[in-house]
Design a protein around this motif. Structure first.
Motif, PDB file in Angstrom:
ATOM      1  N   ARG A 143       0.859  -1.194   0.000  1.00  0.00           N
ATOM      2  CA  ARG A 143       0.000   0.000   0.000  1.00  0.00           C
ATOM      3  C   ARG A 143       0.888   1.235   0.000  1.00  0.00           C
ATOM      4  O   ARG A 143       1.864   1.302   0.749  1.00  0.00           O
ATOM      5  N   ILE A 144       0.533   2.221  -0.829  1.00  0.00           N
ATOM      6  CA  ILE A 144       1.331   3.447  -0.937  1.00  0.00           C
ATOM      7  C   ILE A 144       0.427   4.622  -0.614  1.00  0.00           C
ATOM      8  O   ILE A 144      -0.716   4.687  -1.102  1.00  0.00           O
ATOM      9  N   SER A 145       0.917   5.551   0.181  1.00  0.00           N
ATOM     10  CA  SER A 145       0.082   6.681   0.600  1.00  0.00           C
ATOM     11  C   SER A 145      -0.235   7.576  -0.597  1.00  0.00           C
ATOM     12  O   SER A 145       0.567   7.724  -1.530  1.00  0.00           O
ATOM     13  N   THR A 146      -1.416   8.205  -0.543  1.00  0.00           N
ATOM     14  CA  THR A 146      -1.872   9.076  -1.636  1.00  0.00           C
ATOM     15  C   THR A 146      -0.918  10.255  -1.830  1.00  0.00           C
ATOM     16  O   THR A 146      -0.656  10.677  -2.963  1.00  0.00           O
ATOM     17  N   SER A 147      -0.363  10.794  -0.733  1.00  0.00           N
ATOM     18  CA  SER A 147       0.536  11.951  -0.869  1.00  0.00           C
ATOM     19  C   SER A 147       1.797  11.565  -1.645  1.00  0.00           C
ATOM     20  O   SER A 147       2.257  12.312  -2.518  1.00  0.00           O
TER      21      SER A 147
ATOM     22  N   SER B 112      -4.977  -3.056  -3.021  1.00  0.00           N
ATOM     23  CA  SER B 112      -3.744  -3.815  -3.235  1.00  0.00           C
ATOM     24  C   SER B 112      -4.153  -5.216  -3.678  1.00  0.00           C
ATOM     25  O   SER B 112      -5.317  -5.500  -3.893  1.00  0.00           O
ATOM     26  N   ARG B 113      -3.163  -6.109  -3.811  1.00  0.00           N
ATOM     27  CA  ARG B 113      -3.428  -7.511  -4.140  1.00  0.00           C
ATOM     28  C   ARG B 113      -4.171  -7.686  -5.465  1.00  0.00           C
ATOM     29  O   ARG B 113      -5.251  -8.250  -5.425  1.00  0.00           O
ATOM     30  N   PRO B 114      -3.680  -7.243  -6.622  1.00  0.00           N
ATOM     31  CA  PRO B 114      -2.425  -6.524  -6.876  1.00  0.00           C
ATOM     32  C   PRO B 114      -2.612  -5.008  -6.709  1.00  0.00           C
ATOM     33  O   PRO B 114      -3.749  -4.536  -6.622  1.00  0.00           O
ATOM     34  N   PRO B 115      -1.507  -4.234  -6.706  1.00  0.00           N
ATOM     35  CA  PRO B 115      -1.627  -2.779  -6.594  1.00  0.00           C
ATOM     36  C   PRO B 115      -2.472  -2.207  -7.735  1.00  0.00           C
ATOM     37  O   PRO B 115      -2.221  -2.492  -8.908  1.00  0.00           O
TER      38      PRO B 115
END
Length: 450
Positions: free
Chosen positions: A361-365, A398-401
Motif C-alpha cells: 500500500r502506498i500513501s496518496t501523498s 492492493s493484491r495486486p496494486p
C-alpha cells in the motif's frame, strides 16, 4: 457453533443466483436471463477455501406494495438481510449504479451487518467503469466480479475471511494469530511435465505426489500444507496447462479448469519452466493468464542442473524475460532443480518477497508527489488542441496494486503514456514483477476546462 449466514441481495437479474451456484458448487438455483426467476429464499452450505457458511439466495429487491407477490418477495429478502451475518450486495457492473440501487443500499446499511459490494458481470474488464460507479453507494470498495466465469473469487474469499465469524474452532489454518500466522497460498503451474510434482515432493521431503516421465500424471489440483522457515504455506500442485485446441480428453479439460481455479485462489503463482526449453509460447500464455488474474508471479527455471554448465545463460534468460514479458517487468527468475533439491530456498525467498510487493500500500501523498514529477518530466499529449490533464491519483486497492487517475479527457490518453505511468509506478515504489492495474476516471463536469 452454528455456521454463519451470508445473504446475496440486489436488484433483479444482476446475477445473484449465478453467484449462489458458484459458491455452493452445484446448480441448485434456477438461472435465466429473465428477471425475477428466484421468488423465494434458497439456502445452501458452502465450503470455500477453508471458510464454512450458509448462503441464502434471495429474490430481487424491488419497490412494491406489501400485498403483491413482488412485495412479499421483498419482505422475504428483508428478512434474509436481518438474519444474515454478512450481506453480499450485487450490482450489474455493465449497467452501472441505477437509481433503484440507492434505496436498497440504504436498507442494507441500516441492517448494521458487514456488507461486501460485488460489481458482477465485469468479466474481462468490460464492467470496470460500472464497478467504480459503485463507490457512490457508500458500501465500501466494490469487487469487480464475474459469477459466470469465476473471476474475482480470490478477492471475495479475502473479503469474507475478514468479516465472517469463525465457524470451526478446530480450523486454525487461517488463524492470523496462530504460530506462523496465516498460510500463504502458493500455486505451482506450468506446462505438462515441467516437474511440478517432483518439486513439491522435494519441498515436502516425501513422495507425496505421483510422479513419472509421462506428461499429465497429475489430474487435479491438490492442496498441501507445508512450513518454510516457520512460515505456513498452502501449496497447490496443478495439472499441466496446455492450449485448449490440444485438449481432447474431457477429464483433462476439467483438470485444466481446476488449475485455473487454483490460480484464482492463490496469492503467489510459481510458473515452472523447463530450463532446457524455456519461454515456449505456452509458457508465455500461462504467465499472461496469471498476470490477467492479478496474482503475484515468480518464474522457476526447473531442471537447471541440466544446463548449469552454459556460461551466461541465466543472464540471457532474464533479459529474454524482460523483453517477452513487459507486463511483469522485474519478475523474479529463479534457477532450481526439483530433482536435485537445489535452489528451493531462493525460490521461497522470491515467493515471500513477491507476496509482500503484491500486498503493498502506498500513501496518496507519495503517489501524487510522484505524479507531479512524472507529468512535469513528460507531460500528457494534447487532444484537439486541449492538453490532457491528470489532476490526482490514488491507490484504490492492493493484491495486486491498483491505482486510479482522475482528470480530464483521460479516455484519450495514448497506451504509450499509460505504459509510461505504469513503468514509473513500478520503478518509483519498488513493485517489481507484480501486475499493476491502472483505471482512468474522466471528470463528468462539462464546465471543467482543465
Amino acid at each position: 457453533m452454528d455456521m454463519p449466514t451470508v445473504a446475496i441481495v440486489g436488484r433483479p437479474n444482476v446475477g445473484k443466483s449465478t453467484l449462489f451456484n458458484r459458491l455452493v458448487g452445484k446448480k441448485l438455483a434456477l438461472v435465466d436471463d429473465r428477471p425475477g426467476v428466484t421468488r423465494d429464499r434458497r439456502e445452501g452450505d458452502v465450503a470455500f477455501g477453508g471458510l464454512h457458511f450458509r448462503v441464502i439466495d434471495t429474490a430481487g429487491l424491488e419497490e412494491s406494495d406489501a400485498a403483491t407477490l413482488m412485495g412479499r418477495m421483498r419482505m422475504q429478502t428483508e428478512a434474509a438481510i436481518l438474519a444474515a451475518d454478512v450481506v453480499l450486495f450485487v450490482i450489474d457492473a455493465r449497467a452501472g449504479v441505477l437509481p433503484a440501487d440507492q434505496p436498497f443500499a440504504e436498507l442494507v446499511r441500516r441492517a448494521g451487518c458487514p456488507v461486501i459490494l460485488i460489481a458482477n458481470k465485469a468479466e474481462g474488464g468490460t464492467g470496470l467503469a460500472g464497478a467504480y460507479e459503485a463507490f457512490t453507494l457508500g458500501l465500501g470498495d466494490p469487487i469487480p466480479f464475474s459469477a459466470e466465469h469465476g473471476e474475482g473469487l480470490g478477492e471475495l474469499h479475502e473479503a469474507l475471511k475478514g468479516v465472517l465469524p469463525k465457524s470451526d474452532p478446530d480450523d486454525d489454518d487461517e488463524d492470523e494469530d496462530a504460530p506462523g500466522g496465516r498460510s500463504l497460498k502458493v500455486a505451482i503451474v506450468g506446462r505438462p511435465n515441467a516437474g511440478k510434482s517432483t518439486l513439491i515432493n522435494r519441498m515436502l521431503g516425501e513422495d507425496r505426489l505421483l510422479v513419472g516421465p509421462e506428461a499429465g500424471i497429475t489430474r487435479d489440483s491438490i492442496s498441501l500444507d507445508w512450513e518454510w522457515r516457520g512460515r505456513k504455506i498452502k501449496l497447490h500442485d496443478t495439472a499441466g496447462m496446455r492450449r485448449r485446441a490440444r485438449i481432447d480428453d474431457k477429464l483433462e479439460k476439467l483438470a485444466v479448469s481446476d488449475g485455473l481455479r487454483a490460480v484464482r485462489f492463490a496469492e503467489v503463482v510459481v510458473v515452472l519452466l523447463d530450463a532446457t526449453i524455456p519461454f515456449e509460447k505456452q509458457d508465455l500464455t500461462i504467465i499472461d493468464l496469471v498476470e490477467s488474474e492479478g496474482r503475484a508471479v515468480v518464474i522457476g527455471l526447473n531442471k537447471w542442473d541440466l544446463v548449469a554448465d552454459q556460461p551466461g545463460l541465466l543472464k540471457q534468460l532474464r533479459e529474454d524475460c524482460t523483453r517477452l514479458l513487459p507486463q511483469v517487468r522485474g519478475v523474479a527468475v529463479v534457477p532450481l532443480s526439483g530433482l536435485a533439491g537445489e535452489g528451493l530456498d531462493k525460490l521461497m525467498q522470491a515467493v515471500v518477497q513477491a507476496s509482500e510487493v503484491w500486498d503493498k500500500r502506498i500513501s496518496t501523498s507519495r503517489i501524487n508527489d510522484w505524479l507531479s514529477e512524472a507529468t512535469s518530466r513528460n507531460p500528457p499529449p494534447a487532444v484537439s488542441g486541449r492538453r490532457i490533464k491528470i489532476r490526482y491519483a490514488t491507490q484504490v486497492k492492493s493484491r495486486p496494486p491498483h491505482f486510479a487517475l482522475f482528470g480530464n479527457q483521460l479516455n484519450a490518453l495514448p497506451k504509450s503514456y499509460t505504459r509510461y505511468l505504469v513503468n514509473g509506478l513500478r520503478e518509483a515504489f519498488e513493485l517489481p514483477g507484480t501486475p499493476i492495474r491502472l483505471s482512468l476516471r474522466t471528470s463528468q463536469n462539462p464546465f471543467d476546462k482543465g
